[in-house]
Design an enzyme around this catalytic site. Structure first.
Site, mmCIF file in Angstrom:
data_model
loop_
_atom_site.group_PDB
_atom_site.id
_atom_site.type_symbol
_atom_site.label_atom_id
_atom_site.label_comp_id
_atom_site.label_asym_id
_atom_site.label_seq_id
_atom_site.Cartn_x
_atom_site.Cartn_y
_atom_site.Cartn_z
ATOM 1 N N ARG A 1 -30.952 104.784 -45.349
ATOM 2 C CA ARG A 1 -31.272 104.031 -44.135
ATOM 3 C C ARG A 1 -30.400 104.563 -43.013
ATOM 4 N NH1 ARG A 1 -28.071 99.686 -42.802
ATOM 5 N NH2 ARG A 1 -27.699 99.033 -44.940
ATOM 6 N N HIS B 1 -28.913 97.605 -40.992
ATOM 7 C CA HIS B 1 -29.758 96.816 -41.893
ATOM 8 C C HIS B 1 -30.829 96.089 -41.081
ATOM 9 C CE1 HIS B 1 -30.956 94.176 -45.154
ATOM 10 N NE2 HIS B 1 -30.721 93.132 -44.373
ATOM 11 N N TYR C 1 -18.973 99.421 -42.220
ATOM 12 C CA TYR C 1 -18.879 99.589 -43.668
ATOM 13 C C TYR C 1 -19.292 100.974 -44.175
ATOM 14 C CZ TYR C 1 -23.853 98.248 -43.215
ATOM 15 O OH TYR C 1 -25.175 98.153 -42.836
#
Length: 370
Positions: free
Chosen positions: A260, A264, A273
């Site tokens: 990805r 998100h 992160y």
């Protein structure tokens, strides 16, 4: 092709095109006409450009929170092209490319603009409504495919979900049921490396997600999810197996390994992160670039053709937005489908809202408290 494709170790990744657009597995190259290859690329490119526009709309406050698909077009488009248009699709919320391949209705944008009726339009494309609750559409997908089997239909069900869904009870219940009742179900696990901020290493102790199928009595296979032709080949073989009656288990779990690129959702900050170095690593394996390179090498695509394609895509996206944006919400619709028949409590809530609207007006009710 079915048996040789599945006779491999669970960690052996199926690949047809490498990141340079070169064929690395000639025997697995799908039997597609030039027009189909071009159409597949067009839908992938349309999905990427649509993704960019919708993120822009969200940033402008013209649309709600949105889940980006960039980087995952290969698995979404390839898998959808490999099944029949009458086969039922279930998906989570990121697989917009599957809808593009099914002729995405303009109403789909309404969902992301806050109108639940945007989900209803998907029925005409044989797609179940998108699912925000992680993984709970998986048992429903299995139920649908079991019903098709009992009815003697030749159709299959394809259910899309992310790697995070594999930690949900619905995943285990759905796959166990599929194995026990031998349902014609294709499970597409989109392993994009992250379940929001949870990496795969913290999600499962298994070496692969594909091998989880073994526990349920059927086959799992790992594919390069950024290679649309590899995904097509794997899903095509899984479908062939699902509709056959040769004693081979009908269900298949396909783990599409991909990445990805973006957040998100538009409410997420991935820089908190993950390392940008990893993102750049995966972008060098971009599904659009590798298929474009292949098509150019085959003299099927050139700069002029690409420009014309982009003009057509931009006009299509503009049309979707122009139709969706003038729509306005009717607050009464939130009470209509809570239950099949409206209960006294729901009726009382609706009546209360109507009294407030009559007394204060909608503008006053929508004002933010300062």
């Amino acid at each position: 092709m079915t048996r040789p494709l599945f006779d491999r170790e669970p960690d052996d990744v199926v690949q047809v095109l490498d990141r340079h657009g070169e064929i690395v597995s000639p025997a697995l190259f799908p039997d597609l006409e030039d027009e189909e290859l071009m159409s597949m690329y067009r839908d992938m490119r349309a999905s990427r450009r649509l993704d960019e526009r919708l993120i822009s709309l969200q940033r402008q406050g013209r649309m709600g929170t949105y889940a980006s698909l960039a980087g995952q077009e290969g698995a979404q488009i390839g898998s959808t092209y490999a099944v029949d248009e009458t086969d039922q699709l279930f998906y989570q919320y990121r697989e917009h490319g599957a809808l593009v391949a099914r002729g995405m209705p303009w109403e789909y944008l309404l969902y992301w603009m806050g109108h639940e009726r945007g989900n209803a339009a998907l029925e005409e494309a044989n797609v179940f409504p998108l699912n925000i609750t992680i993984g709970d559409h998986i048992p429903h997908a299995v139920g649908w495919s079991w019903a098709a089997k009992l009815a003697g239909d030749e159709g299959v069900t394809v259910v899309h979900f992310g790697d995070g869904s594999t930690s949900e009870g619905d995943f285990h219940e759905g796959l166990n049921f599929a194995g026990v009742y031998d349902t014609p179900t294709i499970f597409c696990c989109h392993n994009n490396g992250w379940a929001i901020s949870t990496p795969a290493g913290a999600q499962t102790a298994a070496d692969t997600y594909a091998q989880k199928a073994i526990a349920y009595g059927f086959e799992g296979i790992r594919v390069d999810g950024m290679d649309p032709l590899a995904t097509y080949t794997a899903v095509e073989a899984a479908r062939e197996k699902a509709v056959s009656d040769d004693g081979t288990p009908r269900p298949t779990l396909i783990e599409a390994v991909q990445y990805r690129y973006g957040a998100h959702t538009t409410a997420d900050d991935p820089t908190a992160y993950r390392d940008e170095v990893d993102v750049e690593y995966w972008k060098r394996r971009d599904p659009l670039e590798r298929l474009e390179t292949f098509l150019r090498n085959c003299s099927l695509l050139d700069d002029e053709g690409l420009a014309a394609m982009d003009d057509e895509i931009d006009a299509w996206i503009g049309g979707l937005i122009d139709r969706a944006e003038p729509e306005s919400a009717d607050p009464r619709t939130m009470f209509e489908h809570v239950y099949e028949s409206q209960t006294e409590r729901i009726a009382a809530q609706q009546a209360h809202l109507e009294r407030l609207r009559a007394e204060h007006g909608d503008e006053a009710l929508l004002e933010e408290e300062r």
